[in-house]
Design a protein around this motif. Structure first.
Motif, PDB file in Angstrom:
ATOM      1  N   ARG A  88      34.837  68.627  57.216  1.00 58.66           N
ATOM      2  CA  ARG A  88      36.092  67.719  56.847  1.00 58.66           C
ATOM      3  C   ARG A  88      37.270  68.628  56.232  1.00 58.66           C
ATOM      4  N   LYS A  89      38.643  67.801  56.275  1.00 56.56           N
ATOM      5  CA  LYS A  89      39.633  68.654  55.811  1.00 56.56           C
ATOM      6  C   LYS A  89      39.682  68.990  54.532  1.00 56.56           C
ATOM      7  N   ASP A  90      38.961  68.184  53.689  1.00 57.22           N
ATOM      8  CA  ASP A  90      38.845  68.224  52.127  1.00 57.22           C
ATOM      9  C   ASP A  90      37.686  69.188  51.678  1.00 57.22           C
ATOM     10  N   GLY A  91      37.036  69.855  52.709  1.00 56.56           N
ATOM     11  CA  GLY A  91      36.024  70.840  52.464  1.00 56.56           C
ATOM     12  C   GLY A  91      34.615  70.184  52.680  1.00 56.56           C
ATOM     13  N   THR A  92      34.401  68.891  52.408  1.00 55.30           N
ATOM     14  CA  THR A  92      33.173  68.391  52.539  1.00 55.30           C
ATOM     15  C   THR A  92      32.306  68.541  53.799  1.00 55.30           C
ATOM     16  N   LEU A  93      31.214  68.370  53.767  1.00 55.28           N
ATOM     17  CA  LEU A  93      30.446  68.392  55.121  1.00 55.28           C
ATOM     18  C   LEU A  93      29.857  67.124  55.132  1.00 55.28           C
ATOM     19  N   PHE A  94      29.344  66.760  56.486  1.00 56.86           N
ATOM     20  CA  PHE A  94      28.873  65.531  56.829  1.00 56.86           C
ATOM     21  C   PHE A  94      27.948  65.723  58.110  1.00 56.86           C
ATOM     22  N   PRO A  95      27.014  65.139  58.350  1.00 59.16           N
ATOM     23  CA  PRO A  95      26.069  65.399  59.562  1.00 59.16           C
ATOM     24  C   PRO A  95      26.416  64.641  60.590  1.00 59.16           C
ATOM     25  N   PHE A  96      26.289  64.929  61.892  1.00 64.62           N
ATOM     26  CA  PHE A  96      26.768  64.047  62.986  1.00 64.62           C
ATOM     27  C   PHE A  96      25.837  64.621  64.054  1.00 64.62           C
ATOM     28  N   ARG A  97      25.617  63.623  65.073  1.00 68.74           N
ATOM     29  CA  ARG A  97      24.890  64.028  66.335  1.00 68.74           C
ATOM     30  C   ARG A  97      25.745  64.452  67.421  1.00 68.74           C
ATOM     31  N   LEU A  98      25.657  65.466  68.115  1.00 74.94           N
ATOM     32  CA  LEU A  98      26.722  66.080  68.995  1.00 74.94           C
ATOM     33  C   LEU A  98      26.000  66.033  70.475  1.00 74.94           C
ATOM     34  N   ALA A  99      26.991  65.573  71.453  1.00 72.82           N
ATOM     35  CA  ALA A  99      26.456  65.633  72.837  1.00 72.82           C
ATOM     36  C   ALA A  99      27.594  66.302  73.459  1.00 72.82           C
ATOM     37  N   VAL A 100      27.293  67.671  74.087  1.00 74.43           N
ATOM     38  CA  VAL A 100      28.562  67.989  74.803  1.00 74.43           C
ATOM     39  C   VAL A 100      28.350  67.931  76.327  1.00 74.43           C
ATOM     40  N   SER A 101      29.395  67.761  77.246  1.00 77.92           N
ATOM     41  CA  SER A 101      29.450  67.686  78.601  1.00 77.92           C
ATOM     42  C   SER A 101      30.439  68.399  79.013  1.00 77.92           C
ATOM     43  N   GLU A 102      30.109  69.211  80.227  1.00 80.97           N
ATOM     44  CA  GLU A 102      30.981  70.017  81.045  1.00 80.97           C
ATOM     45  C   GLU A 102      31.783  69.148  82.093  1.00 80.97           C
ATOM     46  N   VAL A 103      33.041  69.086  82.058  1.00 77.96           N
ATOM     47  CA  VAL A 103      33.836  68.209  83.160  1.00 77.96           C
ATOM     48  C   VAL A 103      34.683  69.148  83.700  1.00 77.96           C
ATOM     49  N   LYS A 104      34.673  69.157  85.188  1.00 79.52           N
ATOM     50  CA  LYS A 104      35.645  69.951  85.943  1.00 79.52           C
ATOM     51  C   LYS A 104      36.765  68.921  86.327  1.00 79.52           C
ATOM     52  N   TYR A 105      37.911  69.301  85.900  1.00 78.86           N
ATOM     53  CA  TYR A 105      39.102  68.227  85.989  1.00 78.86           C
ATOM     54  C   TYR A 105      40.307  69.135  86.391  1.00 78.86           C
ATOM     55  N   SER A 106      41.002  68.885  87.557  1.00 79.89           N
ATOM     56  CA  SER A 106      42.244  69.404  88.114  1.00 79.89           C
ATOM     57  C   SER A 106      41.688  70.913  88.263  1.00 79.89           C
ATOM     58  N   GLY A 107      40.752  71.361  88.713  1.00 81.42           N
ATOM     59  CA  GLY A 107      40.515  72.840  88.971  1.00 81.42           C
ATOM     60  C   GLY A 107      40.348  73.756  87.670  1.00 81.42           C
ATOM     61  N   ARG A 108      40.096  72.893  86.765  1.00 75.93           N
ATOM     62  CA  ARG A 108      39.700  73.763  85.430  1.00 75.93           C
ATOM     63  C   ARG A 108      38.360  73.011  84.641  1.00 75.93           C
ATOM     64  N   ILE A 109      37.962  73.839  83.780  1.00 83.34           N
ATOM     65  CA  ILE A 109      36.789  73.326  83.199  1.00 83.34           C
ATOM     66  C   ILE A 109      37.105  72.819  81.713  1.00 83.34           C
ATOM     67  N   ILE A 110      36.858  71.618  81.390  1.00 81.14           N
ATOM     68  CA  ILE A 110      36.968  70.906  80.218  1.00 81.14           C
ATOM     69  C   ILE A 110      35.434  70.646  79.509  1.00 81.14           C
ATOM     70  N   TYR A 111      35.370  70.754  78.193  1.00 84.79           N
ATOM     71  CA  TYR A 111      34.211  70.382  77.459  1.00 84.79           C
ATOM     72  C   TYR A 111      34.445  69.444  76.600  1.00 84.79           C
ATOM     73  N   THR A 112      33.862  68.279  76.714  1.00 85.02           N
ATOM     74  CA  THR A 112      33.927  67.063  76.185  1.00 85.02           C
ATOM     75  C   THR A 112      32.621  66.778  75.021  1.00 85.02           C
ATOM     76  N   GLY A 113      33.154  66.546  73.765  1.00 84.29           N
ATOM     77  CA  GLY A 113      32.073  66.387  72.811  1.00 84.29           C
ATOM     78  C   GLY A 113      31.953  65.049  72.124  1.00 84.29           C
ATOM     79  N   PHE A 114      30.932  64.624  72.235  1.00 86.95           N
ATOM     80  CA  PHE A 114      30.693  62.968  71.728  1.00 86.95           C
ATOM     81  C   PHE A 114      30.045  63.189  70.381  1.00 86.95           C
ATOM     82  N   ILE A 115      30.678  62.657  69.420  1.00 88.12           N
ATOM     83  CA  ILE A 115      30.179  62.782  67.922  1.00 88.12           C
ATOM     84  C   ILE A 115      29.813  61.264  67.263  1.00 88.12           C
ATOM     85  N   HIS A 116      28.638  61.246  67.178  1.00 88.51           N
ATOM     86  CA  HIS A 116      28.275  60.354  66.178  1.00 88.51           C
ATOM     87  C   HIS A 116      27.581  60.647  64.844  1.00 88.51           C
ATOM     88  N   ASP A 117      28.449  59.626  63.840  1.00 90.54           N
ATOM     89  CA  ASP A 117      27.989  60.192  62.705  1.00 90.54           C
ATOM     90  C   ASP A 117      26.833  59.777  61.987  1.00 90.54           C
TER      91      ASP A 117
END
Length: 395
Positions: A88-117
Motif C-alpha cells: 500500500r501507499k502507507d507501506g503496509t502489506l496485504f494479501p490478495f489473489r492475483l489472476a493475470v490475462s494477456e489481451v491483444k487490443y488494437s494491435g498491441r498486448i495488454i496485461y490485465t490483473g484481477f485482484i481479490h483482497d
C-alpha cells in the motif's frame, strides 16, 4: 462506443480490483476498488511501473518476469489464482489473489490483473490457527492433567487395596479371636456355674442366707458374662456373613411357652411374664433358633430395664396378614434423642446407667429379623415403658 462505455462501467463498478499494464509494465488503468486497496488515486499510479505496488524482492524482479514471458511464453506473469502480497501507499502489506490475462487490443498486448483482497480471509485463517493452537495447548494441558489424575488414582487404588487387605486380615484375626475367646471363656464359666449349683446343693438345709445370696450373685455374673459372649459371637458371625436362615415349620405357641417358662426364672422379684396367643393356628415357617434368640433378647431387656413388682406382656398373633410378636414392659423407656440409634451396634441409651449390657442385643435382633424377611419396630416413652413389635408377612 456503446460497447466501450459498457466495458468501462463494468470495470469501474467491479467488486475486485482491476489493473491493466502495457508490455513494458506501465500501468494504463486502475479501477476504484484497486485504488482503495492500494490507497492511491488513479493519477498517482497511471503511467508508472506496476512494481510500485509490489514489495521486495518482486519489485526488482518484475521487469525480468515480463521480459522472460515475452521471450519464452512461460513465467510468473500469467496465472490464475496466485496468492501474492501487495504494497500500500502507507507501506503496509496485504494479501490478495492475483489472476493475470494477456489481451491483444488494437494491435498491441495488454496485461490485465484481477485482484481479490484476502485480508479478511487471512485474518480469519490466522484467528482459526490461533484458536487451533490454543485448543492444542489446552488439550495437551488437560491430557497431562488427566494423566496425572490417572496416576494419582492408580496410586490411591494401590493404597486402598493394601488398606483393604490389611483391614481384611485384621477382620479375620478379630473374628478368630472373638470366636476363640468365646469358646475358651465358656468352659470355665460353665464350671463356675456348675460349682455354684453344687455349693447350693451340698449346703442343704444348713445353708445360711449369706451362702444363698453369694451363690445367686455368682450365677447372675456367670449369666451376664455368657450373654455378653453370645452377643459378641453372634455379631461376628453376622459381620462375616456366616448366618443363613433355615426355615422350618414349628409350633410358635409351644416355643413361646417354653421361652416364657425359661425367662420367668430370670425375672426379678415379683416380676411376671404374661403370655397370650391370638389366632386359631399356631404353626409358622421361620428359623426357630433365630426367632428364639430375638424373643429371648427382647424379654431379657424387658426384665433388665423394668423394676420389681411389674408385668411383662408377651403376645403372639397369627392371622391372614402374617405373624406378629410383641413384648411390652413398664420400664425406664428410651429417650427420644436415642431412639434413632437404637438398632446400631454397640449403642446404649443414655439412661441405662450401671445396668449391664453390650449394646449388641437389639442390633442382632434387627439383623436376624431382616434375614427372615421380617420387620421390627418399637414405641417408647421415658418411665412409661417400651413396646417392641416383630412382624412377618403371610407365608
Amino acid at each position: 462506443m456503446e460497447s466501450a462505455a459498457l466495458l468501462n462501467a463494468i470495470i469501474e463498478n467491479a467488486i475486485d480490483g482491476i489493473i491493466t499494464i502495457n508490455d513494458r509494465g506501465l500501468i494504463e488503468s486502475i479501477n476504484p476498488p484497486a485504488c482503495r486497496l492500494f490507497q492511491y488515486k488513479p493519477a498517482e499510479v497511471t503511467g508508472k511501473n506496476i512494481s510500485i505496488l509490489m514489495p521486495p524482492p518482486h519489485r526488482e524482479q518484475h521487469d525480468e518476469y515480463i521480459r522472460r514471458y515475452q521471450q519464452t511464453g512461460r513465467g510468473h506473469i500469467i496465472g490464475i489464482g496466485r496468492e501474492v502480497t501487495g504494497l500500500r501507499k502507507d507501506g503496509t502489506l496485504f494479501p490478495f489473489r492475483l489472476a493475470v490475462s494477456e489481451v491483444k487490443y488494437s494491435g498491441r498486448i495488454i496485461y490485465t490483473g484481477f485482484i481479490h483482497d484476502l485480508s479478511r480471509e487471512k485474518e480469519a485463517e490466522d484467528r482459526l490457527k490461533e484458536y487451533a493452537a490454543h485448543l492444542k495447548d489446552e488439550v495437551e494441558e488437560r491430557t497431562q492433567s488427566l494423566m496425572l489424575s490417572v496416576k494419582e488414582l492408580e496410586k490411591a487404588k494401590d493404597e486402598v487395596s493394601i488398606s483393604l487387605e490389611k483391614e481384611k486380615e485384621l477382620g479375620q484375626l478379630k473374628s478368630r479371636f472373638v470366636s476363640m475367646a468365646s469358646h475358651e471363656f465358656r468352659t470355665p464359666l460353665s464350671a463356675v456355674q456348675l460349682s455354684a449349683s453344687l455349693i447350693e446343693k451340698y449346703a442343704g438345709q444348713s445353708q445360711s442366707k449369706n451362702i444363698s445370696k453369694h451363690v445367686g450373685k455368682i450365677k447372675n455374673a456367670v449369666g451376664n458374662l455368657t450373654t455378653i459372649l453370645n452377643d459378641f459371637l453372634s455379631h461376628e458371625k453376622l459381620e462375616a456373613g456366616r448366618v443363613e436362615p433355615s426355615p422350618t415349620v414349628f409350633d410358635l405357641v409351644k416355643l413361646a411357652e417354653e421361652i416364657t417358662e425359661e425367662m420367668q426364672l430370670m425375672a426379678k422379684k415379683d416380676q411376671n411374664i404374661i403370655y397370650l396367643h391370638t389366632g386359631s393356628n399356631s404353626k409358622v415357617n421361620l428359623d426357630l433358633n433365630l426367632l428364639k434368640n430375638c424373643i429371648i433378647n427382647l424379654i431379657a431387656n424387658a426384665i433388665k430395664y423394668s423394676g420389681e413388682n411389674t408385668f411383662i406382656e408377651f403376645n403372639t398373633e397369627l392371622s391372614k396378614s402374617g405373624c406378629t410378636i410383641t413384648v411390652k414392659d413398664n420400664g425406664i423407656g428410651i429417650p427420644d434423642t436415642d431412639q434413632k440409634h437404637l438398632f446400631e451396634a454397640f449403642f446404649r441409651a443414655h439412661n441405662t446407667g450401671n445396668i449391664p449390657g453390650t449394646g449388641l442385643g437389639l442390633h442382632i435382633v434387627a439383623r436376624y429379623v431382616r434375614l427372615m424377611n421380617g420387620n421390627v419396630t418399637f414405641k417408647s416413652s421415658i418411665n412409661k415403658g417400651t413396646l417392641f413389635t416383630i412382624s412377618f408377612p403371610e407365608q
